[in-house]
Motif scaffolding. Structure first.
Motif, short mmCIF file in Angstrom:
data_model
loop_
_atom_site.label_atom_id
_atom_site.label_comp_id
_atom_site.label_asym_id
_atom_site.label_seq_id
_atom_site.Cartn_x
_atom_site.Cartn_y
_atom_site.Cartn_z
N LYS A 1 46.66 36.30 60.08
CA LYS A 1 48.04 35.85 60.01
C LYS A 1 48.28 34.71 61.00
N LYS A 2 47.83 34.96 62.19
CA LYS A 2 48.01 33.95 63.23
C LYS A 2 47.22 32.67 62.92
N LYS A 3 45.93 32.90 62.59
CA LYS A 3 45.03 31.75 62.45
C LYS A 3 45.29 30.93 61.19
N ASN A 4 45.42 31.64 60.07
CA ASN A 4 45.50 30.92 58.79
C ASN A 4 46.88 30.99 58.15
N GLY A 5 47.82 31.62 58.82
CA GLY A 5 49.13 31.81 58.20
C GLY A 5 49.03 32.65 56.93
N SER A 6 48.06 33.57 56.90
CA SER A 6 47.87 34.39 55.70
C SER A 6 49.09 35.27 55.44
N ILE A 7 49.31 35.51 54.17
CA ILE A 7 50.36 36.46 53.80
C ILE A 7 49.68 37.76 53.40
N LEU A 8 50.02 38.83 54.10
CA LEU A 8 49.48 40.15 53.76
C LEU A 8 50.37 40.80 52.72
N VAL A 9 49.76 41.28 51.64
CA VAL A 9 50.55 41.86 50.57
C VAL A 9 50.19 43.33 50.42
N ASP A 10 51.17 44.19 50.66
CA ASP A 10 50.96 45.63 50.52
C ASP A 10 51.42 46.02 49.11
N ASN A 11 50.48 46.55 48.31
CA ASN A 11 50.81 46.85 46.91
C ASN A 11 51.21 48.31 46.66
N ARG A 12 51.43 49.05 47.74
CA ARG A 12 51.83 50.45 47.53
C ARG A 12 53.32 50.53 47.16
N LYS B 1 46.13 36.04 41.14
CA LYS B 1 45.20 35.11 40.53
C LYS B 1 45.77 34.57 39.21
N LYS B 2 46.33 35.51 38.45
CA LYS B 2 46.90 35.11 37.17
C LYS B 2 48.02 34.08 37.36
N ALA B 3 48.78 34.27 38.43
CA ALA B 3 49.88 33.34 38.69
C ALA B 3 49.42 32.09 39.42
N GLU B 4 48.10 31.98 39.57
CA GLU B 4 47.50 30.82 40.24
C GLU B 4 48.03 30.63 41.64
N MET B 5 48.09 31.76 42.37
CA MET B 5 48.58 31.71 43.72
C MET B 5 47.40 31.62 44.70
N GLY B 6 47.02 30.43 44.97
CA GLY B 6 46.11 30.12 46.05
C GLY B 6 44.89 30.98 46.19
N ASN B 7 44.59 31.17 47.45
CA ASN B 7 43.35 31.73 47.87
C ASN B 7 43.58 33.20 48.20
N THR B 8 43.07 34.05 47.34
CA THR B 8 43.39 35.47 47.48
C THR B 8 42.17 36.30 47.85
N LYS B 9 42.40 37.23 48.76
CA LYS B 9 41.33 38.15 49.17
C LYS B 9 41.82 39.57 49.00
N LEU B 10 40.84 40.46 48.85
CA LEU B 10 41.17 41.89 48.76
C LEU B 10 40.67 42.58 50.02
N TYR B 11 41.60 43.29 50.67
CA TYR B 11 41.16 44.15 51.79
C TYR B 11 40.78 45.47 51.13
N VAL B 12 39.51 45.56 50.83
CA VAL B 12 39.07 46.58 49.90
C VAL B 12 39.17 47.98 50.50
N HIS B 13 39.02 48.09 51.80
CA HIS B 13 39.09 49.44 52.39
C HIS B 13 40.51 49.83 52.80
N SER B 14 41.39 48.85 52.71
CA SER B 14 42.83 49.10 52.73
C SER B 14 43.36 49.94 53.89
N PHE B 15 44.56 50.48 53.66
CA PHE B 15 45.31 51.09 54.76
C PHE B 15 44.64 52.32 55.34
#
Lengths: 265, 601
Positions: free
Chosen positions: A148-159, A227-241
């Protein structure tokens, strides 16, 4: 079918690809469900099997056994609103498969519209898939801490909202997985998703990381929605919360409100 | 499954949505305005006013979330609309919706940036959130028994709908001194006519040998700080004068309301400060002027085309009815004035309902209600009307099957609990959960089935404001904080003997009761009542006597009840009973925490 930048594939296109034998379909449901009936030509990869060992070596072994090589278009489906299928699709992408998409309806819907199913179990000649890992679509706990600090990433919680309010990774925004689907399709139409994300100030040049409760299924769907909405560079935090908490990393809470007591569940 | 029934339920002929309350362009405006607000292009105060005008209320301790209030004029809602709300609650809220005491449906904890999407979905089925909050004319209510009530003189529904249509987005109502509430009811017994700014009860009168339609109109009632019972304007307000009457009241309020002091700025303050007689004479002049000077002849667009009813499907099934049928029939249904039909009330817990249940209710309404729609009730519930008596046992079986057959809908076992600390900024206690706890206890003890308790009510507010309508409950409570040494605990002030019917009166304050002692206190009152009551006396009439100081046996006055309950109020040491110091719900030990209210915004 074309190279899948398309994320999802509709039933008509899939049926014609099946007729052409130009696609490998993977059914993510449990083995006993698959045995009862499935989409013709599909192979079975229960999510639990994948999760029991999702090392790239093991995944490639599975993929090879399904007769999938680097060039084979793959379509994944489930009966869990696309979340389990997403987790598998993402895994294939991660080992370097570039042509994987999600069937845009669940198996129940497939049957409800009376499309063909079979009990026939399919076996395909083994193939050789390469491993070209794509670390850029994977996020780890360590990565998140500074992203968040370094890249201004947006964390998305899908719960779901109440889980999010109770506890989430500091700074995460909440896009419940249900918000991404429509009543017929596992994902809303592209333009609609775009609008939802833009309302939330997400743009095509944002770096995004999705996560959910435990194994990256709901957030897998979140990953494909972005991805479908063509929103940039997306990563999955696969091991999650689940992992985040077990590592005793900091969390954030919506305090001083008894929101759980509004639920009629 | 019987296929003829399925086909019928799918035909949907009667569930057509006739009125479109929505205005799609408001969706875009809202989305754009949120963006501008986030970019600091409009001030916080301006944005807040705008947000409230569009039905989005801030949430507890945060304005990043909204409570989205969906207006349901006259409480009438169609199956398709319920299904849409179910979807929206899953997409953008918490998967449950809430039916309010003013017949609205609320979605809580919606992210501010998603509110426009909720509005978009609602617009697709003709619903709006416009003027559901803020200093506007709020949802126009109408009795859930309108048109089916055995006591009513005629159906007020078309008038309620016409009033709502006339006032929604009307320039006159865009910046009132404070909120303004209009309630139509069916008769003196069922309703809230005396606790609204304008309350109306249909009435016939013979004038010059002709039977004329009109209303009994009450002005200046309302609950909250300085609660008041409304004054009856005149003996009979003819139908032709209805619109002028409403317009004149709103105009007077607009002009004379105390804009300097929001906290004392409901119509009831104006009426009480001026005195009723003076207010009335100014009003009558104003109405006369309104009548003669309207540049265009305004008329309410009252649609009185007779409603269509699909004849009920005669059940062929003879399967046995599940247990509890007679209890449910007694505590959840009422006979309609039309032979052979009943109104069936669905009880929820403090008005909360899951998205799945909303969908089931939509389906059930299509199948069982001959009018093919639903009415939200006055007590956080829903009514399914026009159910053929021959279908009742089949309906009951269905409700049991899907988990919607909770009994006691029309009894003391279904308390009202405002939102409280679950989402409201002003709340001091978790009144919402307390209402649920009381309901569970009552059902467990079978008290819903006790006829002596049936005409009583319990209503709970989480603060001294009156969203939970505690002043008109047989036993009412409002939340506060208590202190024992340095430790705080949640408590409720108990009021007795309130009612909103023809004998409307506000409850008398009895005692301050710790939150965790409220249930024992209620049960204690019931015990005392049982040992003291005369034959056939109900709890409500017994309490009435006591409140008037006319108790006939050992318990003569409210003070006597207070003395009986006093031992329950003693605070233990915190180390002996930690629970006493905690409110209901998950949380830390109790301390009062409130934010800025938006009611007066």
């Amino acid at each position: 079918m074309g190279k899948s930048n398309s994320t999802t594939i509709d039933v008509d296109s899939l049926r014609s690809s099946i007729r052409d034998k130009s696609v490998r379909v993977i059914d993510i449901r449990k083995e006993e469900e698959y045995k009862q009936d499935h989409i013709p030509g599909s192979v079975n990869l229960p999510l639990a099997t994948l999760l029991s060992d999702d090392s790239p070596e093991k995944i490639v072994q599975l993929v090879n056994s399904f007769g999938i090589d680097d060039e084979t278009p793959v379509v994944v489906y489930d009966n869990t609103f696309g979340a389990l299928a997403s987790r598998v699709a993402w895994t294939l992408e991660y080992i370097g498969h570039s042509d994987v998409s999600l069937l845009d309806v669940t198996f129940d819907t497939w049957k409800k519209i009376c499309l063909e199913t079979t009990r026939e179990i399919n076996d395909y000649p083994k193939k050789e898939h390469s491993i070209k890992l794509r670390p850029e679509i994977l996020a780890t706990a360590n990565y998140l801490e500074t992203a968040k600090k370094k890249n201004g990433s947006i964390l998305v919680d899908n719960r779901e909202r109440l889980n999010y309010l109770e506890q989430h990774i500091p700074g995460a925004i909440n896009i419940p997985y249900r918000m991404l689907s429509s009543s017929e399709k596992i994902l809303k139409p592209k333009e609609e998703l775009k609008r939802l994300f833009q309302n939330r100030n997400i743009s095509s040049d944002s770096e995004l990381v999705t996560y959910c409760g435990s194994v990256g299924t709901l957030s897998g769907l979140g990953y494909y929605a972005l991805k479908k909405a063509e929103m940039g560079n997306t990563k999955l935090y696969v091991h999650s919360f689940k992992e985040w908490k077990s590592l005793e990393k900091p969390t954030e809470t919506q305090e001083s409100a008894h929101y759980w007591d509004l639920s009629a569940e | 499954m019987d296929h003829s029934k399925l086909d019928y339920s799918k035909s949907g002929k009667l569930s057509e949505i006739k009125i479109n309350w929505a205005k799609p362009e408001e969706v875009e405006t809202f989305a754009k305005t949120v963006k501008h607000y986030r970019q600091d292009k409009i001030s916080h105060d301006d944005f807040r006013r705008f947000r409230l005008q569009h039905g989005a209320y801030g949430s507890r301790m945060t304005e990043d979330y909204s409570m989205v209030r969906i207006k349901i004029p006259a409480g009438e809602i169609h199956p398709r609309q319920l299904e849409k709300i179910a979807d929206l609650s899953e997409y953008y809220s918490i998967g449950s919706a809430h039916v309010s005491t003013r017949q609205n449906i609320q979605l809580h904890w919606v992210i501010l940036e998603d509110v426009s999407e909720v509005m978009r979905g609602l617009a697709e089925v003709g619903l709006t959130t416009r003027e559901a909050c803020g200093n506007t004319v709020r949802n126009v209510m109408c009795s859930p028994l309108a048109n089916v009530c055995p006591n009513e003189e005629f159906d007020p529904t078309p008038y309620a709908i016409a009033t709502a249509k006339f006032l929604l987005r009307n320039p006159l109502c865009q910046s009132l001194p404070r909120k303004f509430k209009i309630n139509y009811t069916c008769c003196d017994d069922h309703g809230m006519a005396r606790i609204a700014d304008i309350g109306l009860i249909p009435q016939h009168k013979e004038i010059d040998g002709k039977i004329k339609k009109g209303f009994k109109v009450f002005l200046g009632g309302g609950l909250g700080n300085w609660s008041s019972v409304g004054y009856q304007l005149e003996e009979f307000t003819p139908e032709d004068d209805l619109l002028y009457t409403i317009l004149a009241v709103i105009k007077l309020f607009d002009r004379l309301g105390n804009r300097k002091n929001m906290a004392r700025n409901r119509l009831r303050y104006l009426v009480n400060e001026m005195g009723w007689e003076k207010f009335r004479s100014i009003f009558l002049k104003k109405r006369q002027v309104t009548r003669t000077t309207q540049s265009i002849i305004h008329k309410l667009d009252v649609d009185d085309t007779p409603q269509e009813y699909t004849p009920p499907v005669v059940s062929v099934e003879t399967s046995s009815t599940p247990a509890g049928y007679s209890r449910w029939l007694k505590t959840n249904t009422l006979k309609q004035k039309q032979d052979g039909f009943r109104v069936v009330f669905l009880a929820f817990e403090a008005g909360d309902i899951t998205s799945n249940h909303l969908r089931m209710i939509a389906q059930i309404a299509r199948e069982f209600s001959a009018e093919g729609k639903i009415r939200n009730g006055f007590i956080q519930n829903m009514a399914l009307r026009w159910v053929a008596e021959s279908e009742l046992s089949r309906l009951y079986s269905k409700l049991v099957e899907v988990g919607l057959a909770k009994t006691g809908a029309l009894t003391m076992a279904s308390p009202i609990g405002c939102t409280g600390t679950t989402s409201c900024n002003l709340a001091i206690t978790n009144s919402h959960r307390l209402a649920k706890e009381i309901q569970r206890k009552f059902l467990e003890l079978g008290l819903d089935n006790d006829e002596a308790l049936q005409d009583s009510s319990i209503k709970i507010s989480g603060c001294p404001n009156s969203c939970g309508q505690h002043e008109i409950a047989t036993i009412g409570f409002y939340g506060g904080g208590g202190r024992s040494g340095k430790d705080m605990y949640p408590l409720y002030t108990m009021q007795l003997g309130g009612r909103a019917d023809g004998e409307a009166r506000l409850g008398a304050t009895c005692i301050r009761m710790p939150a965790k002692r409220v249930i024992p206190a209620i049960l204690k009152i019931i015990d005392v009542f049982k040992s003291e009551r005369k034959q056939n006396e109900t709890l409500s009439s017994w309490i009435q006597k006591i409140v008037e100081g006319k108790g006939e046996t050992n318990v003569k006055s409210v003070r006597d009840i207070k003395n009986i309950l006093e031992p329950l109020t003693k605070a233990p040491l915190i180390k002996e009973d930690k629970d006493f110091f905690m409110d209901y719900g998950i949380g830390e030990s109790y301390h009062v925490k409130t934010g800025k209210g938006e009611c007066a915004a």
